[in-house]
Design an enzyme around this catalytic site. Sequence first.
Site, PDB file in Angstrom:
ATOM      1  N   GLU A   1     -26.140 -11.397  -9.553  1.00  0.00           N
ATOM      2  CA  GLU A   1     -25.389 -10.294  -8.921  1.00  0.00           C
ATOM      3  C   GLU A   1     -24.451 -10.950  -7.919  1.00  0.00           C
ATOM      4  O   GLU A   1     -24.885 -11.390  -6.862  1.00  0.00           O
ATOM      5  CB  GLU A   1     -26.348  -9.323  -8.217  1.00  0.00           C
ATOM      6  CG  GLU A   1     -27.367  -8.667  -9.131  1.00  0.00           C
ATOM      7  CD  GLU A   1     -26.776  -7.580 -10.019  1.00  0.00           C
ATOM      8  OE1 GLU A   1     -25.597  -7.214  -9.839  1.00  0.00           O
ATOM      9  OE2 GLU A   1     -27.492  -7.104 -10.911  1.00  0.00           O
TER      10      GLU A   1
ATOM     11  N   CYS B   1     -21.045  -5.886  -1.450  1.00  0.00           N
ATOM     12  CA  CYS B   1     -20.405  -6.409  -2.661  1.00  0.00           C
ATOM     13  C   CYS B   1     -19.659  -5.291  -3.367  1.00  0.00           C
ATOM     14  O   CYS B   1     -18.705  -5.534  -4.090  1.00  0.00           O
ATOM     15  CB  CYS B   1     -21.455  -7.015  -3.581  1.00  0.00           C
ATOM     16  SG  CYS B   1     -22.786  -5.856  -3.900  1.00  0.00           S
TER      17      CYS B   1
HETATM   18  P1  NAD Z   1     -24.217 -16.676  -0.258  1.00  0.00           P
HETATM   19  O1  NAD Z   1     -23.884 -16.977  -1.676  1.00  0.00           O
HETATM   20  O2  NAD Z   1     -23.668 -17.553   0.787  1.00  0.00           O
HETATM   21  O3  NAD Z   1     -25.790 -16.686  -0.044  1.00  0.00           O
HETATM   22  C1  NAD Z   1     -26.659 -15.913  -0.830  1.00  0.00           C
HETATM   23  C2  NAD Z   1     -28.021 -16.550  -0.840  1.00  0.00           C
HETATM   24  O4  NAD Z   1     -27.906 -17.819  -1.483  1.00  0.00           O
HETATM   25  C3  NAD Z   1     -28.606 -16.837   0.542  1.00  0.00           C
HETATM   26  O5  NAD Z   1     -30.002 -16.660   0.487  1.00  0.00           O
HETATM   27  C4  NAD Z   1     -28.281 -18.312   0.759  1.00  0.00           C
HETATM   28  O6  NAD Z   1     -29.177 -18.953   1.615  1.00  0.00           O
HETATM   29  C5  NAD Z   1     -28.438 -18.829  -0.649  1.00  0.00           C
HETATM   30  N1  NAD Z   1     -27.716 -20.074  -0.924  1.00  0.00           N
HETATM   31  C6  NAD Z   1     -26.564 -20.513  -0.392  1.00  0.00           C
HETATM   32  N2  NAD Z   1     -26.243 -21.718  -0.918  1.00  0.00           N
HETATM   33  C7  NAD Z   1     -27.219 -22.023  -1.815  1.00  0.00           C
HETATM   34  C8  NAD Z   1     -27.449 -23.123  -2.688  1.00  0.00           C
HETATM   35  N3  NAD Z   1     -26.630 -24.149  -2.758  1.00  0.00           N
HETATM   36  N4  NAD Z   1     -28.553 -23.105  -3.455  1.00  0.00           N
HETATM   37  C9  NAD Z   1     -29.425 -22.074  -3.412  1.00  0.00           C
HETATM   38  N5  NAD Z   1     -29.247 -20.986  -2.605  1.00  0.00           N
HETATM   39  C10 NAD Z   1     -28.154 -20.973  -1.821  1.00  0.00           C
HETATM   40  O7  NAD Z   1     -23.826 -15.155  -0.031  1.00  0.00           O
HETATM   41  P2  NAD Z   1     -24.022 -14.295   1.292  1.00  0.00           P
HETATM   42  O8  NAD Z   1     -22.949 -14.680   2.244  1.00  0.00           O
HETATM   43  O9  NAD Z   1     -25.433 -14.318   1.760  1.00  0.00           O
HETATM   44  O10 NAD Z   1     -23.762 -12.831   0.721  1.00  0.00           O
HETATM   45  C11 NAD Z   1     -22.503 -12.315   0.541  1.00  0.00           C
HETATM   46  C12 NAD Z   1     -22.085 -12.424  -0.917  1.00  0.00           C
HETATM   47  O11 NAD Z   1     -23.078 -11.797  -1.728  1.00  0.00           O
HETATM   48  C13 NAD Z   1     -20.811 -11.684  -1.204  1.00  0.00           C
HETATM   49  O12 NAD Z   1     -20.003 -12.422  -2.068  1.00  0.00           O
HETATM   50  C14 NAD Z   1     -21.284 -10.402  -1.874  1.00  0.00           C
HETATM   51  O13 NAD Z   1     -20.323  -9.797  -2.704  1.00  0.00           O
HETATM   52  C15 NAD Z   1     -22.464 -10.889  -2.624  1.00  0.00           C
HETATM   53  N6  NAD Z   1     -23.384  -9.774  -2.917  1.00  0.00           N
HETATM   54  C16 NAD Z   1     -23.473  -9.353  -4.204  1.00  0.00           C
HETATM   55  C17 NAD Z   1     -24.292  -8.293  -4.511  1.00  0.00           C
HETATM   56  C18 NAD Z   1     -24.390  -7.802  -5.926  1.00  0.00           C
HETATM   57  O14 NAD Z   1     -25.347  -7.100  -6.227  1.00  0.00           O
HETATM   58  N7  NAD Z   1     -23.469  -8.141  -6.809  1.00  0.00           N
HETATM   59  C19 NAD Z   1     -25.039  -7.663  -3.505  1.00  0.00           C
HETATM   60  C20 NAD Z   1     -24.923  -8.130  -2.197  1.00  0.00           C
HETATM   61  C21 NAD Z   1     -24.087  -9.204  -1.925  1.00  0.00           C
END
Ligand code: NAD
Length: 497
Positions: free
Chosen positions: A263, A297
């Site tokens: 997602e 998102c």
């Molecule tokens: P992010 O990708 O920075 O982080 C998401 C998660 O991934 C966090 O738990 C983070 O610690 C982890 N993470 C980061 N780098 C990683 C790596 N290298 N390996 C493993 N895990 C890692 O995103 P964010 O800033 O927390 O959230 C915002 C983003 O999430 C936006 O782009 C938003 O659109 C998206 N989002 C999507 C949905 C959906 O259902 N499509 C819902 C909510 C948020």
Amino acid sequence: MIQDQQDGRHVLIEKVPRGLFIAGQWCPAREGATFEVADPADGVVLTRVPDASPEDGIAGLDAAYEAFPGWSQTSARLRADLIRRAFGLVTERSEEFAVLMSLEMGKPLAEARGEVAYGAEYLRWFSEEAVRVQGRYGANPEATGRMIVSQHPLGPCFLITPWNFPLAMATRKIAPALAAGCTVVIKPSELTPLTTLLLVSVLEEAGLPQGVVNVITTTRAGEVSEPIIRDPRLRKMSFTGSTPVGRALLEQAAGSVLRTSMELGGNAPFIVFEDADLDRAVEGAMTAKFRNIGQACTAANRFIVHASVAEEFARRIAERVRRLVVGRGTEDGVTIGPLIDERAVTKVGLLVRDAVERGATVWAGGHPIEGEGTFFEPTVLSDVPATARILSEEIFGPVLAIRTFADEDEAVRVANSTEFGLVAYAFTESLSRGQRMIERLESGMLGLNVGVVSNAAAPFGGVKHSGLGHEGGPEGISEYLTTKYTLTADPFPADSI
Ligand code: NAD
């Protein structure tokens, strides 16, 4: 600085377990490391939680792997009852969850209460779905044998959640996984780990057996996740977060051809046709844009408005936006809280400045708010030129950017001109135009005359670079099941009749 002990926040934070949760035990990180969790409204440190190492992550997977045979053999009714009890407990403690989310990520309390109701609903929905997993039995077309199609839990799963909906993103993954008979390791965002810790303590209270859910809090997301993803015992990864991180995780998952649900990010178009009911469109826009301080998102990112109504739409929206109340999420009447961190404020500021330098008109706001916390003025921009970065990047802040179009073909072309495809919104009073939007807009979800689509009973998911798979609805549980086909010999061979 750890916050003042007299501060009301302290009372609630004390109720949150501060440990990793592995094999049914709350424990410190192996190296004893911890990290701070801060309130974005004023930067005050709320508490510290364990900073897990890669070894802690693997210990979580060990526990999930050991618990899987037992949990997958439990009856669906037992799993359903446990998840339903958790729904009851989250609902009973909804105020605690709401205040906690408002403290750790800043959302206004009224919205946090809404998220508790929405997030708890995934527990109720999947407690109901647990007992509805079905198979098929029937003769093959040649009548030479009988085909059995059965569904089986996948195995240990790794769940990674973002910070913007700390409760709902966790229940949307944990509930279907448990309902299907899978065990999990969950890694919440390092910015908002407390809600997941409180949720897991509630699952424990509901009777969760040891090792079925394991929680890893860490600032070393990449280092801790990669060995789990590459471990051959893992059978499924479900990730919610940004598209660049999702892509990197898919590459790691390719090594073991891991089942994944992704997602990812969005860049939602919000189309207002000339025949739209403008009152409804303004109402929808306020929700689609300013819910969660624009940090969803599903947030509308590009307002694509017919040239004949664009000025009136901007005027009415600006009037509403000027009445929004910015402040600490837990204060009465606040409708816009802080952004998650300084980086977010800088990014939103740069996108606004770029649009204005390219000729956009500012109707409201436009700047970061000086002083304590990470606040940005609710902003409305019109006449945003197609080349502005704000129309191609995910804003993730309270900025509404309007560009115009001349006819339906142009609106659809502009809406689809992005690598993302999570959700789209369209406002029109024409039924046939609405039906055309269902078929023409490239998105996994569509809000037709509404500004919010999320529902536990619906399949939430995107197309293109917005993701793979669905969460919620009957589709949500199938992400944690594998289909097995068995052919049995013809029970009536010719010489037996
Ligand atoms: P992010 O990708 O920075 O982080 C998401 C998660 O991934 C966090 O738990 C983070 O610690 C982890 N993470 C980061 N780098 C990683 C790596 N290298 N390996 C493993 N895990 C890692 O995103 P964010 O800033 O927390 O959230 C915002 C983003 O999430 C936006 O782009 C938003 O659109 C998206 N989002 C999507 C949905 C959906 O259902 N499509 C819902 C909510 C948020």
